[in-house]
Design an enzyme around this catalytic site. Structure first.
Site, PDB file in Angstrom:
ATOM      1  N   SER A  87       0.863  -1.336   0.016  1.00  0.00           N
ATOM      2  CA  SER A  87       0.005   0.006   0.149  1.00  0.00           C
ATOM      3  C   SER A  87       0.837   1.337  -0.013  1.00  0.00           C
ATOM      4  O   SER A  87       1.836   1.515  -0.866  1.00  0.00           O
ATOM      5  CB  SER A  87      -0.982   0.114   1.181  1.00  0.00           C
ATOM      6  OG  SER A  87      -1.878   0.973   1.181  1.00  0.00           O
ATOM      7  N   ASP A 281      -5.576  -3.122  -3.153  1.00  0.00           N
ATOM      8  CA  ASP A 281      -4.642  -2.853  -2.057  1.00  0.00           C
ATOM      9  C   ASP A 281      -4.169  -4.081  -1.453  1.00  0.00           C
ATOM     10  O   ASP A 281      -4.732  -4.978  -1.159  1.00  0.00           O
ATOM     11  CB  ASP A 281      -5.222  -1.980  -0.976  1.00  0.00           C
ATOM     12  CG  ASP A 281      -4.318  -1.559   0.130  1.00  0.00           C
ATOM     13  OD1 ASP A 281      -3.873  -2.204   0.775  1.00  0.00           O
ATOM     14  OD2 ASP A 281      -4.261  -0.404   0.200  1.00  0.00           O
TER      15      ASP A 281
END
Length: 450
Positions: A87, A281
């Site tokens: 991320s 993500d």
């Protein structure tokens, strides 16, 4: 989490022949949204310890105040063989490992990133009372940010151009590393190939391998996906972390893939040769990428030497974004559309318990007798959300006293992180880590490998 390595079988597979010694130094960065700023502050302090150690170690004494003022901060990509992130940790890994930014440059760019992204949410989105079926932040701004970073640091003559694109053939356009001419694939700079006739000219380039964790959507399920800047040929058919070498992905695409948190950025869809590929993500599977990174380092050494008989040396450094007291994606009782229940579940699936992953990595590295260091702010960030941005009253501990002030987000992060870094046990652990990094770095200099 689908990927599970068989740890015990790995450490018992050595034959009676002498093991090949291979050094691997890894840095991993957790996902944490805006809290990624704290991980940069921690890394900045660690690299300062490294710089001080480089000056003080030869003469076994601390540098003078004048020397401290003139110290040039150490560069992470020159000390670590692997930089892996998830991320926003993936964004940082790209800037440090693939683009070779200094920590200070990365902090500046992260501040820019926060002001362009977190400070400018859309008025209506899936997480607002003014509900609209779209993500909170505009993914186009993230793409432009990465492209601007590349232009500013790698193509300064075009930085002020209205056209944000860089030619596809440019070396800093694609995520895959440029090839290192004349250097053997196996060589990490301190492996046994130096005793087998490898010339100094064949081992003078240090390539920091960069990887990010994304979640690859494979309907009806999904899996963690390791996107590499380098080639990992699985010559021994080991259970390596699933993923790909991003020979066809641009840097901005990889940045989008690892940071597409549900509700915050829309998933990245890439048209493949046979079918489209959708990435979300990486925190949906591995918010703390340390375990994947450790096995990647081990298996890379075995595959590149084409033998399982490897004695892995070095260390793994893991940096978190602060211990969280609750799910960073809480369920909203006022959610207005039942057809987004699956998205809510995805919010809650984000692996926020990074300390549990830390314990798993600790167990794995202990079995291998491999040095492992974990740095993570332990107090002050428990209730901070991924997108916390603004000027508001915050409570924190400073100099042993409980305080309450109105602070902007990054100023608050600086205070709680500094409080953590001043703890005696943290300082001692950082010094030990810095000494180990410098020791291996010196070994590489001795053989002409940097």
């Amino acid at each position: 989490m689908e990927y599970q390595a068989n740890t015990r079988s790995n450490i018992n597979e050595n034959s009676t022949s002498q093991a090949i010694k291979e050094i691997a130094l890894g840095l991993t960065l957790d996902g944490g949204g805006i809290k990624g700023y704290t991980s940069l502050l921690i890394l900045q302090r660690l690299m300062l310890f490294v710089s001080i150690e480089e000056v003080s170690e030869p003469r076994n004494e601390a540098p003078t105040p004048e020397e401290l003022r003139s110290i040039t901060p150490a560069l992470p990509h020159e000390y670590f063989d692997y930089i892996v992130g998830t991320s926003t940790g993936g964004l940082i890994a790209i800037m440090l490992g693939r683009l070779h930014l200094t920590v200070e440059e990365c902090i500046h760019e992260y501040d820019t990133f926060a002001h362009k992204i977190f400070a400018r949410p859309r008025r209506g989105h899936v997480r607002s009372l003014l509900w609209l079926p779209r993500s909170k932040f505009d993914c186009r701004e993230l793409k432009k940010f990465i492209q601007d970073v590349i232009k500013h640091h790698k193509y300064p003559n075009t930085a002020n151009s209205d056209n944000s694109e860089v030619d596809r053939g440019a070396p800093w356009k694609m995520f895959s590393d440029p090839p290192l001419v004349g250097r053997p694939l196996c060589c990490s700079g301190t492996c046994d190939c130096f005793s087998k006739g490898t010339s100094e000219s064949e081992a003078t380039s240090h390539s920091c391998k960069t990887a990010v964790i994304a979640t690859k959507k494979e309907y009806p399920s999904s899996r963690a996906w390791f996107i590499r800047s380098y080639i990992h040929e699985n010559t021994l058919n080991l259970d390596i972390p699933p993923g790909t070498t991003s020979t066809k992905y641009e840097i901005w695409e990889v940045a989008r893939a690892t940071s597409a948190a549900p509700g915050y950025f829309k998933p990245l869809i890439i048209e493949g040769e046979e079918k489209e590929v959708q990435f979300m993500d990486g925190g949906l599977e591995y918010n703390n990428p340390s375990l994947l990174a450790f096995y990647e380092m081990e298996y890379m050494a075995k595959n590149t030497h084409a033998t399982r008989n490897i004695e892995l040396r070095g260390c793994l450094v893991s940096i978190g974004c602060g211990i969280s007291a609750f799910d960073v994606f809480p369920e909203d009782k006022q959610w207005p559309a039942t057809r987004y229940i699956k998205l809510l579940r995805a919010f809650r699936k984000i692996a926020t318990d990074t300390e549990k992953a830390h314990k798993d990595v600790k167990a794995a590295t202990d079995l291998h007798q491999f040095p492992y260091y974990r740095f993570n702010v332990d107090k002050g960030l428990e209730k901070v959300m991924l997108d916390d941005w603004g000027y508001k009253r915050r409570e924190f501990v400073e100099d042993g006293e409980q305080k309450s002030e109105r602070l902007r987000t990054f100023e608050y992060f600086r205070r709680v992180t500094l409080n953590y870094l001043e703890q005696p046990n943290v300082k001692e652990k950082m010094r030990d880590c810095a000494k180990l990094l410098v020791r291996y770095h010196r070994q590489r200099r001795e053989v002409g490998y940097m």
